[in-house]
Design a protein around this motif. Sequence first.
Motif, mmCIF file in Angstrom:
data_model
loop_
_atom_site.group_PDB
_atom_site.id
_atom_site.type_symbol
_atom_site.label_atom_id
_atom_site.label_comp_id
_atom_site.label_asym_id
_atom_site.label_seq_id
_atom_site.Cartn_x
_atom_site.Cartn_y
_atom_site.Cartn_z
ATOM 1 N N LEU A 18 0.498 13.819 3.154
ATOM 2 C CA LEU A 18 1.587 13.249 3.856
ATOM 3 C C LEU A 18 1.408 13.817 5.498
ATOM 4 C CD1 LEU A 18 4.665 13.353 1.593
ATOM 5 C CD2 LEU A 18 3.194 11.365 2.313
ATOM 6 N N ALA A 19 1.086 15.081 5.685
ATOM 7 C CA ALA A 19 0.849 15.624 6.777
ATOM 8 C C ALA A 19 -0.260 14.820 7.459
ATOM 9 C CB ALA A 19 0.449 17.054 6.578
ATOM 10 N N GLY A 20 -1.402 14.595 6.760
ATOM 11 C CA GLY A 20 -2.300 13.884 7.157
ATOM 12 C C GLY A 20 -2.049 12.282 7.877
ATOM 13 N N GLN A 21 -1.063 11.854 7.288
ATOM 14 C CA GLN A 21 -0.753 10.401 7.620
ATOM 15 C C GLN A 21 -0.050 10.401 9.001
ATOM 16 O OE1 GLN A 21 1.303 7.910 4.634
ATOM 17 N NE2 GLN A 21 0.218 9.036 3.062
ATOM 18 N N ALA A 22 0.626 11.639 9.153
ATOM 19 C CA ALA A 22 1.514 11.589 10.263
ATOM 20 C C ALA A 22 0.375 12.044 11.447
ATOM 21 C CB ALA A 22 2.530 12.845 10.128
ATOM 22 N N THR A 23 -0.492 13.066 11.204
ATOM 23 C CA THR A 23 -1.576 13.403 12.027
ATOM 24 C C THR A 23 -2.280 12.223 12.338
ATOM 25 O OG1 THR A 23 -1.739 15.703 10.996
ATOM 26 C CG2 THR A 23 -3.609 14.823 12.344
ATOM 27 N N PHE A 24 -2.765 11.500 11.510
ATOM 28 C CA PHE A 24 -3.518 10.271 12.070
ATOM 29 C C PHE A 24 -2.689 9.136 12.923
ATOM 30 C CE2 PHE A 24 -6.671 9.938 8.227
ATOM 31 C CZ PHE A 24 -7.111 11.173 8.382
ATOM 32 N N ALA A 25 -1.297 9.171 12.615
ATOM 33 C CA ALA A 25 -0.446 8.412 13.471
ATOM 34 C C ALA A 25 -0.398 8.930 14.825
ATOM 35 C CB ALA A 25 0.809 8.196 12.854
ATOM 36 N N PHE A 82 7.604 14.168 17.644
ATOM 37 C CA PHE A 82 6.585 13.527 18.478
ATOM 38 C C PHE A 82 6.698 12.024 18.431
ATOM 39 C CE2 PHE A 82 4.619 16.823 15.555
ATOM 40 C CZ PHE A 82 4.225 17.916 16.641
ATOM 41 N N GLY A 83 7.790 11.751 18.287
ATOM 42 C CA GLY A 83 8.349 10.291 18.566
ATOM 43 C C GLY A 83 7.629 9.167 17.513
ATOM 44 N N LEU A 84 7.348 9.796 16.270
ATOM 45 C CA LEU A 84 6.611 8.667 15.560
ATOM 46 C C LEU A 84 7.641 8.187 14.581
ATOM 47 C CD1 LEU A 84 3.664 11.058 14.427
ATOM 48 C CD2 LEU A 84 3.483 9.188 16.209
ATOM 49 N N THR A 85 8.375 7.328 15.169
ATOM 50 C CA THR A 85 9.447 6.861 14.613
ATOM 51 C C THR A 85 9.166 5.711 13.624
ATOM 52 O OG1 THR A 85 9.846 5.225 16.183
ATOM 53 C CG2 THR A 85 11.290 7.266 16.266
ATOM 54 N N GLN A 86 7.920 4.982 13.438
ATOM 55 C CA GLN A 86 7.260 4.009 12.686
ATOM 56 C C GLN A 86 7.119 4.834 11.286
ATOM 57 O OE1 GLN A 86 5.665 5.728 15.096
ATOM 58 N NE2 GLN A 86 3.636 5.990 14.724
ATOM 59 N N LEU A 87 7.223 6.010 11.283
ATOM 60 C CA LEU A 87 6.658 6.673 9.991
ATOM 61 C C LEU A 87 8.163 6.691 8.926
ATOM 62 C CD1 LEU A 87 4.961 9.907 11.097
ATOM 63 C CD2 LEU A 87 3.875 7.864 10.114
ATOM 64 N N LEU A 88 9.445 6.469 9.727
ATOM 65 C CA LEU A 88 10.707 6.537 8.969
ATOM 66 C C LEU A 88 10.865 5.260 8.208
ATOM 67 C CD1 LEU A 88 12.968 7.872 11.766
ATOM 68 C CD2 LEU A 88 11.713 9.078 9.899
ATOM 69 N N THR A 89 9.959 4.266 8.243
ATOM 70 C CA THR A 89 9.954 2.990 7.458
ATOM 71 C C THR A 89 8.687 3.052 6.542
ATOM 72 O OG1 THR A 89 8.988 1.683 9.192
ATOM 73 C CG2 THR A 89 11.364 1.587 9.059
ATOM 74 N N LYS A 90 8.018 3.918 6.532
ATOM 75 C CA LYS A 90 6.673 3.866 5.805
ATOM 76 C C LYS A 90 6.903 4.594 4.287
ATOM 77 C CE LYS A 90 2.405 4.712 7.165
ATOM 78 N NZ LYS A 90 1.349 5.145 7.729
ATOM 79 N N ASN A 91 6.035 4.217 3.476
ATOM 80 C CA ASN A 91 6.118 5.086 2.058
ATOM 81 C C ASN A 91 7.356 4.885 1.544
ATOM 82 O OD1 ASN A 91 3.596 5.407 2.721
ATOM 83 N ND2 ASN A 91 4.026 7.583 3.254
ATOM 84 N N ASN A 92 8.157 3.774 1.635
ATOM 85 C CA ASN A 92 9.509 3.510 0.946
ATOM 86 C C ASN A 92 10.602 4.477 1.370
ATOM 87 O OD1 ASN A 92 10.979 2.056 -0.903
ATOM 88 N ND2 ASN A 92 10.621 3.342 -2.724
ATOM 89 N N LEU A 93 10.502 4.995 2.742
ATOM 90 C CA LEU A 93 11.451 6.012 3.259
ATOM 91 C C LEU A 93 12.518 5.157 3.976
ATOM 92 C CD1 LEU A 93 9.279 8.576 4.931
ATOM 93 C CD2 LEU A 93 10.985 9.017 3.040
ATOM 94 N N PHE A 115 7.875 13.759 7.461
ATOM 95 C CA PHE A 115 8.009 12.215 8.403
ATOM 96 C C PHE A 115 9.027 12.554 9.413
ATOM 97 C CE2 PHE A 115 5.269 8.925 6.204
ATOM 98 C CZ PHE A 115 4.293 9.791 5.873
ATOM 99 N N ALA A 116 9.993 13.133 8.956
ATOM 100 C CA ALA A 116 11.522 13.272 9.838
ATOM 101 C C ALA A 116 11.115 14.177 10.880
ATOM 102 C CB ALA A 116 12.686 13.750 9.048
ATOM 103 N N TYR A 117 10.305 15.211 10.633
ATOM 104 C CA TYR A 117 10.150 16.075 11.791
ATOM 105 C C TYR A 117 9.169 15.436 12.684
ATOM 106 C CZ TYR A 117 7.961 20.039 14.289
ATOM 107 O OH TYR A 117 7.659 20.933 15.287
ATOM 108 N N SER A 118 8.118 14.795 12.206
ATOM 109 C CA SER A 118 7.120 13.973 12.938
ATOM 110 C C SER A 118 7.785 12.793 13.869
ATOM 111 C CB SER A 118 6.165 13.186 12.050
ATOM 112 O OG SER A 118 5.320 14.132 11.443
#
Length: 384
Positions: A342-349, A119-130, A112-115
């Motif tokens: 988890l890679a799939g969640q980032a891919t979908f985003a 790729f600018g997917l900063t919304q991932l940094l607050t998902k899944n208890n992160l 999620f950090a790499y994503s």
Amino acid sequence: MPQLDGTTAAGPKRAARDLRIDAFRGLLLVMIFIDHVPGNWYENLTLRNLGFSDAAESFFVMSGMATGLAYSAGLSPISATGLWAGIAPIWKRAWVLYLTHIFLTIAGIAIFAYSAEAFGLTQLLTKNNLRQVFQNTQAAMVGIVTLGHQIGYVNILPAYSVLLFAAPIAILIGKRSPIVLLALSVFLWFCAGLFRLNIPAYPNSGGWFFNPFAWQLIFVIGLLTGMALRDGKRFVPKTKLLFALASGWLLFVLAWRYVPVLGPELNHGMAKLSSYGLPFHITSHDKTYLPMLRLLHVLALVYVVSCLPIFTRMAEHALAKPLCLLGRHGLLIFSAGALLSLAGQATFAYFKGVAIVPWIFIPFGVLTLWATAWVADWKRRASA
């Protein structure tokens, strides 16, 4: 996930392998992977659409069975090799599960950090208890190492590890009196729900999502089932009455879920019972405390499957071999599936709104899991 790769502890030779365990474990692993990538059509085909429980509950039962089959024969207070010889492999496996969980957690954070970085997917940094990991890093690191902080979709192994650590005591009690072990397990489950017993989370408030005090019940039932299977017996006998009750409950739950008028009425009735003081783990659908509705559904499902010969024939069919292969390498496939999900969640985003992506990613992921299991099996055969 106790001894999910099919290896055994030291002890007497095991009974012939039950292919149903491998096949259904493999199927459950596929379902867990699918459910852990929300937003794909294949979710409609997983176990959670059949009632209150999902693949996680069934997998706890299967893991208990694997523990009973793998370790019970080598654990005896009068063993020639001593009691420790039976305990050591179980605790070693619990340690492996702990290390695997830490690796998956760090790898999941990195995905999620790499994503977010690339790729600018900063919304991932607050998902899944992160959120705590990136906003309260010091405390979160302490929580990760002590299992107090668990990220979403990678939080099932801590409960397995704790239960496996306690498994030697359970096996010794179960060998002496299965009914006593079952009664103690039911009592602990009831107290966990009644008094909200759980292992504390840190730095978040609350407790573990998979509460070991509650989920131990289906693990213990699986354990006792595995111990009986090892001796060529059944822990719960086949009877027409039990089969009718279990089948009837499964059909009733289906109606509860999908009949438009019935479901809301029954949910309202359970809420009313709760207002009268009935404990919440009797009336709710909460997952953490494994409430009665979930518990009865998974037990009925496992019982019906175990009683119908057609499932034995299906597990022995050539078409079931890929699932058996996945099931023989359970911990490896669970770990690979967790990272792929988890890679799939980032891919979908990243490809949000591109409808074809979920349709392609899930089959690709399942094929990758099979290839991983095939390579592991090939290496095992080569080393043997």
